[in-house]
Design an enzyme around this catalytic site. Sequence first.
Site, PDB file in Angstrom:
ATOM      1  N   GLU A   6      -5.410  -6.986  -4.871  1.00  0.00           N
ATOM      2  CA  GLU A   6      -5.923  -8.324  -4.968  1.00  0.00           C
ATOM      3  C   GLU A   6      -7.743  -8.119  -4.774  1.00  0.00           C
ATOM      4  O   GLU A   6      -8.237  -8.991  -4.412  1.00  0.00           O
ATOM      5  CB  GLU A   6      -5.340  -9.373  -4.193  1.00  0.00           C
ATOM      6  CG  GLU A   6      -5.672  -9.076  -2.801  1.00  0.00           C
ATOM      7  CD  GLU A   6      -4.748  -8.022  -2.273  1.00  0.00           C
ATOM      8  OE1 GLU A   6      -3.961  -7.250  -2.797  1.00  0.00           O
ATOM      9  OE2 GLU A   6      -4.443  -8.094  -0.874  1.00  0.00           O
ATOM     10  N   ASP A  43       0.864 -12.581 -10.291  1.00  0.00           N
ATOM     11  CA  ASP A  43      -0.099 -11.928 -11.344  1.00  0.00           C
ATOM     12  C   ASP A  43      -0.914 -12.970 -12.211  1.00  0.00           C
ATOM     13  O   ASP A  43      -1.743 -12.650 -12.485  1.00  0.00           O
ATOM     14  CB  ASP A  43       1.031 -11.425 -12.607  1.00  0.00           C
ATOM     15  CG  ASP A  43       1.651  -9.887 -11.820  1.00  0.00           C
ATOM     16  OD1 ASP A  43       0.769  -9.404 -10.916  1.00  0.00           O
ATOM     17  OD2 ASP A  43       2.294  -9.373 -12.503  1.00  0.00           O
ATOM     18  N   ASN A  51       2.347 -13.970  -3.086  1.00  0.00           N
ATOM     19  CA  ASN A  51       3.225 -13.042  -3.649  1.00  0.00           C
ATOM     20  C   ASN A  51       4.485 -13.471  -2.984  1.00  0.00           C
ATOM     21  O   ASN A  51       5.806 -13.614  -3.545  1.00  0.00           O
ATOM     22  CB  ASN A  51       2.999 -11.740  -3.296  1.00  0.00           C
ATOM     23  CG  ASN A  51       2.602 -11.098  -4.912  1.00  0.00           C
ATOM     24  OD1 ASN A  51       2.430 -11.854  -5.906  1.00  0.00           O
ATOM     25  ND2 ASN A  51       1.844 -10.048  -4.653  1.00  0.00           N
ATOM     26  N   ASP A  97     -12.188  -9.984  -2.396  1.00  0.00           N
ATOM     27  CA  ASP A  97     -10.832  -9.993  -1.856  1.00  0.00           C
ATOM     28  C   ASP A  97      -9.905 -11.264  -1.735  1.00  0.00           C
ATOM     29  O   ASP A  97     -10.497 -12.151  -1.125  1.00  0.00           O
ATOM     30  CB  ASP A  97     -10.528  -9.117  -0.674  1.00  0.00           C
ATOM     31  CG  ASP A  97      -9.103  -8.987  -0.322  1.00  0.00           C
ATOM     32  OD1 ASP A  97      -8.613  -7.807  -0.747  1.00  0.00           O
ATOM     33  OD2 ASP A  97      -8.342  -9.624   0.606  1.00  0.00           O
ATOM     34  N   ILE A  98      -8.803 -11.676  -2.493  1.00  0.00           N
ATOM     35  CA  ILE A  98      -8.375 -13.135  -2.458  1.00  0.00           C
ATOM     36  C   ILE A  98      -7.723 -13.034  -1.079  1.00  0.00           C
ATOM     37  O   ILE A  98      -6.794 -12.156  -0.632  1.00  0.00           O
ATOM     38  CB  ILE A  98      -7.273 -13.141  -3.798  1.00  0.00           C
ATOM     39  CG1 ILE A  98      -7.841 -13.016  -4.994  1.00  0.00           C
ATOM     40  CG2 ILE A  98      -6.640 -14.492  -3.489  1.00  0.00           C
ATOM     41  CD1 ILE A  98      -6.926 -13.007  -6.070  1.00  0.00           C
ATOM     42  N   HIS A 139       6.049 -12.415  -7.547  1.00  0.00           N
ATOM     43  CA  HIS A 139       5.011 -11.478  -7.969  1.00  0.00           C
ATOM     44  C   HIS A 139       4.500 -12.078  -9.597  1.00  0.00           C
ATOM     45  O   HIS A 139       3.299 -11.978  -9.671  1.00  0.00           O
ATOM     46  CB  HIS A 139       5.603 -10.068  -8.223  1.00  0.00           C
ATOM     47  CG  HIS A 139       5.563  -9.410  -6.872  1.00  0.00           C
ATOM     48  ND1 HIS A 139       4.554  -8.758  -6.478  1.00  0.00           N
ATOM     49  CD2 HIS A 139       6.812  -9.377  -6.303  1.00  0.00           C
ATOM     50  CE1 HIS A 139       5.000  -8.217  -5.357  1.00  0.00           C
ATOM     51  NE2 HIS A 139       6.318  -8.717  -5.083  1.00  0.00           N
TER      52      HIS A 139
END
Length: 300
Positions: free
Chosen positions: A216, A190, A181, A173-174, A186
């Site tokens: 994420e 991305d 974001n 998980d980031i 966004h």
Amino acid sequence: MDEKAVVLIVDDANINVRALEHILKGDYQVKMATGGMEALACIAKDPKLDLILLDVSMPDIGGYDLCRRLKSDPKTADIPIIFLTGKDSSADEEHGLSLGAVDYITKPIRPLIVKARIKTHVTLKRQYDLLRAMATRDALTGLHNRHYLSDALKEKISYAMHHRLPLSLMIIDIDHFKRINDTYGHLVGDHVLTAVAQILLEHVRQEDIAARFGGEEFVIVLDNCSVHDACVKAEIIRQMIENLYPEGIRVSASFGVVQLSDHLDKPAKLLKHADTALYKAKESGRNKVVVCREKLKNTL
Ligand SMILES: [Mg+2]
């Protein structure tokens, strides 16, 4: 998809092979085999074929036998086969089609008919490939999607349990992704996801699964891999992400790692325990790898 489709011509009469090659070479990448054995060797070397044009009567392996073999192997079952033969009775044609061939063309060869039918089936094959890729891949990152993961994980678990082979899974998980974001927008978010996904793609083996699990969150399933080796791999990926700086932004990720065991033998259980380990990694400062220690002594 713009690459020329690959067509394999299989016929024991060299003159037929040459005639077909001449008809097809402008539109397709043509491979040739003058017998069933040679065809099998050619397919084993490169199973990415878009169509096989198959003679029925051949001295080593007949076309019907070869078709049966290819249709029973998952690696080759989806390659469309067209029989091309001098046997022109409707019983022959019915038999050929019953073996899974998509079409049955009788000799003598009429070039325009052969070309038209091949074009139809190559187009269908490519549309099928595209649909399958869309159904199993995440559009943004190119990783497998969650739908694919849940099917493939079930299969991998039952194979590993049956053969008593180790299997490990990690959730990645980031860290603070929402902040990325919110701060940069966004589109930049991305780009970060795509860059991290690229690292995952580069670090999994052919037999592993790398999937986008949620926003994420990513999952990697490692075949025939102990939890110790999975942690070594996780640590390498963690460092790669830490040193990545996509869009010039410092990004890190947290990892939860778990190994299949007699107690953790279902996809949901593995994911839940990996998630618990991930939660511990987050709670204790992020940017680290945490192993699920539960019932480790019972691992395979
Ligand atoms: Mg023949």
